[in-house]
Design a protein around this motif. Structure first.
Motif, PDB file in Angstrom:
ATOM      1  N   PRO A  41       0.746  -1.227   0.252  1.00 40.95           N
ATOM      2  CA  PRO A  41      -0.146  -0.148   0.230  1.00 40.95           C
ATOM      3  C   PRO A  41       1.295   0.909  -0.050  1.00 40.95           C
ATOM      4  CG  PRO A  41      -0.848  -1.507   1.244  1.00 40.95           C
ATOM      5  CD  PRO A  41       1.041  -1.937   0.852  1.00 40.95           C
ATOM      6  N   GLY A  42       0.125   2.016  -0.990  1.00 42.24           N
ATOM      7  CA  GLY A  42       1.090   3.487  -0.889  1.00 42.24           C
ATOM      8  C   GLY A  42       2.559   2.949  -2.218  1.00 42.24           C
ATOM      9  N   GLN A  43       2.714   2.159  -2.332  1.00 39.23           N
ATOM     10  CA  GLN A  43       4.393   2.035  -3.120  1.00 39.23           C
ATOM     11  C   GLN A  43       4.148   2.461  -4.143  1.00 39.23           C
ATOM     12  OE1 GLN A  43       5.846  -2.604  -3.462  1.00 39.23           O
ATOM     13  NE2 GLN A  43       6.873  -1.673  -4.889  1.00 39.23           N
ATOM     14  N   HIS A  44       4.844   3.031  -5.140  1.00 40.51           N
ATOM     15  CA  HIS A  44       4.867   4.058  -6.904  1.00 40.51           C
ATOM     16  C   HIS A  44       4.635   2.914  -7.283  1.00 40.51           C
ATOM     17  CE1 HIS A  44       6.872   6.715  -9.228  1.00 40.51           C
ATOM     18  NE2 HIS A  44       5.186   6.851  -9.484  1.00 40.51           N
ATOM     19  N   LEU A  45       4.260   2.943  -8.894  1.00 43.44           N
ATOM     20  CA  LEU A  45       3.192   2.199 -10.160  1.00 43.44           C
ATOM     21  C   LEU A  45       4.562   2.230 -11.328  1.00 43.44           C
ATOM     22  CD1 LEU A  45      -0.147   0.587  -8.803  1.00 43.44           C
ATOM     23  CD2 LEU A  45       2.317  -0.554  -8.168  1.00 43.44           C
ATOM     24  N   VAL A  46       6.031   2.279 -11.137  1.00 40.49           N
ATOM     25  CA  VAL A  46       6.284   2.557 -12.652  1.00 40.49           C
ATOM     26  C   VAL A  46       6.083   1.991 -13.987  1.00 40.49           C
ATOM     27  CG1 VAL A  46       8.351   3.470 -13.239  1.00 40.49           C
ATOM     28  CG2 VAL A  46       7.903   3.582 -11.181  1.00 40.49           C
ATOM     29  N   GLU A  47       5.148   2.665 -14.744  1.00 43.75           N
ATOM     30  CA  GLU A  47       5.127   1.847 -15.664  1.00 43.75           C
ATOM     31  C   GLU A  47       5.843   0.902 -16.266  1.00 43.75           C
ATOM     32  OE1 GLU A  47       3.096   4.402 -18.702  1.00 43.75           O
ATOM     33  OE2 GLU A  47       1.527   4.662 -17.410  1.00 43.75           O
ATOM     34  N   SER A  48       7.391   1.550 -16.452  1.00 46.81           N
ATOM     35  CA  SER A  48       8.025   0.916 -16.952  1.00 46.81           C
ATOM     36  C   SER A  48       8.987  -0.330 -16.547  1.00 46.81           C
ATOM     37  CB  SER A  48       9.619   1.573 -17.388  1.00 46.81           C
ATOM     38  OG  SER A  48       9.892   1.846 -16.313  1.00 46.81           O
ATOM     39  N   GLU A  49       8.864  -0.264 -15.192  1.00 49.70           N
ATOM     40  CA  GLU A  49       9.294  -1.270 -14.571  1.00 49.70           C
ATOM     41  C   GLU A  49       7.742  -2.420 -14.437  1.00 49.70           C
ATOM     42  OE1 GLU A  49       9.562  -0.283 -10.448  1.00 49.70           O
ATOM     43  OE2 GLU A  49      11.418   1.552 -11.258  1.00 49.70           O
ATOM     44  N   LEU A  50       6.741  -1.848 -14.312  1.00 46.45           N
ATOM     45  CA  LEU A  50       5.592  -2.814 -14.360  1.00 46.45           C
ATOM     46  C   LEU A  50       5.630  -3.760 -15.541  1.00 46.45           C
ATOM     47  CD1 LEU A  50       3.202  -1.664 -12.431  1.00 46.45           C
ATOM     48  CD2 LEU A  50       4.108  -3.263 -11.715  1.00 46.45           C
ATOM     49  N   ALA A  51       5.827  -3.283 -16.646  1.00 44.38           N
ATOM     50  CA  ALA A  51       6.331  -4.169 -18.084  1.00 44.38           C
ATOM     51  C   ALA A  51       6.948  -4.237 -18.338  1.00 44.38           C
ATOM     52  CB  ALA A  51       6.064  -2.702 -19.080  1.00 44.38           C
ATOM     53  N   GLU A  52       8.428  -4.323 -17.649  1.00 41.88           N
ATOM     54  CA  GLU A  52       9.157  -5.614 -17.665  1.00 41.88           C
ATOM     55  C   GLU A  52       9.066  -6.030 -16.722  1.00 41.88           C
ATOM     56  OE1 GLU A  52      13.997  -5.481 -17.176  1.00 41.88           O
ATOM     57  OE2 GLU A  52      13.324  -3.506 -16.405  1.00 41.88           O
ATOM     58  N   LEU A  53       8.579  -6.568 -15.802  1.00 47.81           N
ATOM     59  CA  LEU A  53       8.355  -7.524 -14.750  1.00 47.81           C
ATOM     60  C   LEU A  53       6.643  -8.671 -15.354  1.00 47.81           C
ATOM     61  CD1 LEU A  53       8.216  -8.939 -11.806  1.00 47.81           C
ATOM     62  CD2 LEU A  53       6.539  -6.986 -11.246  1.00 47.81           C
ATOM     63  N   LEU A  54       6.059  -8.128 -16.072  1.00 46.09           N
ATOM     64  CA  LEU A  54       5.237  -8.606 -16.332  1.00 46.09           C
ATOM     65  C   LEU A  54       5.481  -9.715 -17.712  1.00 46.09           C
ATOM     66  CD1 LEU A  54       1.645  -6.851 -15.502  1.00 46.09           C
ATOM     67  CD2 LEU A  54       2.987  -8.835 -14.132  1.00 46.09           C
ATOM     68  N   GLY A  55       6.735  -8.705 -18.341  1.00 48.00           N
ATOM     69  CA  GLY A  55       6.714  -9.207 -19.894  1.00 48.00           C
ATOM     70  C   GLY A  55       5.900  -8.700 -21.118  1.00 48.00           C
ATOM     71  N   VAL A  56       5.662  -7.135 -21.380  1.00 49.32           N
ATOM     72  CA  VAL A  56       4.642  -6.405 -21.180  1.00 49.32           C
ATOM     73  C   VAL A  56       4.960  -4.990 -22.036  1.00 49.32           C
ATOM     74  CG1 VAL A  56       2.603  -7.821 -20.778  1.00 49.32           C
ATOM     75  CG2 VAL A  56       3.389  -5.357 -19.588  1.00 49.32           C
ATOM     76  N   SER A  57       4.423  -4.696 -23.340  1.00 56.39           N
ATOM     77  CA  SER A  57       5.039  -3.637 -23.153  1.00 56.39           C
ATOM     78  C   SER A  57       4.145  -2.035 -22.000  1.00 56.39           C
ATOM     79  CB  SER A  57       4.085  -3.180 -24.789  1.00 56.39           C
ATOM     80  OG  SER A  57       2.648  -3.183 -24.851  1.00 56.39           O
ATOM     81  N   ARG A  58       4.675  -1.081 -21.794  1.00 56.98           N
ATOM     82  CA  ARG A  58       3.919  -0.211 -21.650  1.00 56.98           C
ATOM     83  C   ARG A  58       2.738   0.644 -21.590  1.00 56.98           C
ATOM     84  NH1 ARG A  58       7.916   4.414 -20.730  1.00 56.98           N
ATOM     85  NH2 ARG A  58       6.816   5.536 -18.953  1.00 56.98           N
ATOM     86  N   GLN A  59       1.489  -0.351 -22.590  1.00 53.93           N
ATOM     87  CA  GLN A  59       0.374   0.762 -22.867  1.00 53.93           C
ATOM     88  C   GLN A  59      -0.867   0.105 -22.308  1.00 53.93           C
ATOM     89  OE1 GLN A  59      -0.591   2.702 -24.770  1.00 53.93           O
ATOM     90  NE2 GLN A  59      -3.041   2.395 -24.580  1.00 53.93           N
ATOM     91  N   PRO A  60      -0.004  -1.592 -22.699  1.00 53.08           N
ATOM     92  CA  PRO A  60      -1.158  -2.672 -21.178  1.00 53.08           C
ATOM     93  C   PRO A  60      -1.167  -2.420 -19.986  1.00 53.08           C
ATOM     94  CG  PRO A  60       0.087  -3.924 -22.214  1.00 53.08           C
ATOM     95  CD  PRO A  60       0.445  -2.479 -23.702  1.00 53.08           C
TER      96      PRO A  60
END
Length: 246
Positions: A41-60
């Motif tokens: 809770p409260g953690q910053h969600l960085v699109e590029s980091e999530l995209a790399e973690l999930l193996g997808v592009s930033r758009q989804p």
């Protein structure tokens, strides 16, 4: 006769299941990361980091965060980005109170309808949960706890009740995760007593045990929040435009 002519005469044809879209899969993945506590809770969600973690592009990822914001899982702050939602104490208290109402009735009805096979399935889940606690597998214990409660609701035989309970189940799991270790074996002893009452067909006792069981989790969560308050995400800072010199 054309199919269009038959539409008013026959039941609607079953819909063909469609595969989950990439965005839906990303939403599910981010929700699971939040529920399991890997995203705090409260953690910053960085699109590029999530995209790399999930193996997808930033758009989804961007689309998923927008939808999760509308569902109360993520907070979007203009100028700063996305943050995991910090549940307020009142928000958690209200949801856990509703959970108690739904699952108390589920347990009462399960005592009527579970049958021998249903009880056998409940005991198998309970054994798995106890094993998880003994091996300090918090994630496994939380997941099994969720399965057991879902099965009790399913065994109630009330489909509407099951649908309503399912709507709050994932968020309940989110609130349960931080206190699972604290609840420990006591929670599974309560499960065993609940299953005994269901097997005996004792509706009143099953309802009483479930009500007390869910209230114990609610009280544990409130106590944990008092002792370890979650800091809210920082408020957006308004940036002033530089003054034009002339």
């Amino acid at each position: 006769m054309l199919l269009s002519d038959q539409a008013g005469q026959t039941a609607a044809a079953p819909k063909i299941p469609r595969p989950a879209t990439l965005r839906e899969s990303v939403i599910e993945a981010i929700q699971e990361l939040i529920v399991s506590g890997q995203l705090k809770p409260g953690q910053h969600l960085v699109e590029s980091e999530l995209a790399e973690l999930l193996g997808v592009s930033r758009q989804p990822v961007r689309e998923a965060l927008q939808q999760l914001s509308g569902e109360g899982w993520v907070d979007l702050h203009p100028g700063q980005g996305a943050f995991v939602h910090v549940p307020t104490v009142e928000e958690a208290d209200q949801l856990l109170a509703v959970r108690t109402l739904l699952e108390t009735e589920s347990a009462r009805l399960a005592a009527q309808h579970a049958g021998e096979e249903g009880v056998k399935r409940l005991r198998a889940l309970c054994d798995r949960g106890i094993a998880a606690v003994r091996s300090d597998d918090v994630e496994g214990a939380v997941a099994t706890n969720s399965e057991l409660h879902s099965l009790v609701t399913a065994l109630s035989g009330n489909k509407v009740l099951a649908e309503l309970a399912a709507q709050v189940a994932r968020r309940v799991r989110w609130y349960h995760t931080p206190v699972a270790r604290q609840r420990g074996m006591a929670s599974w002893e309560e499960h065993q007593a609940l299953i005994d009452a269901i097997e005996a067909g004792d509706e009143r006792r099953a309802a009483k045990i479930m009500r007390e069981h869910t209230e114990h989790t609610r009280a544990s969560y409130m106590e944990q929040r008092e002792n370890e308050p979650v800091e809210p995400a920082p408020k957006p800072v308004r940036r002033r435009r530089p003054r034009q010199l002339g």
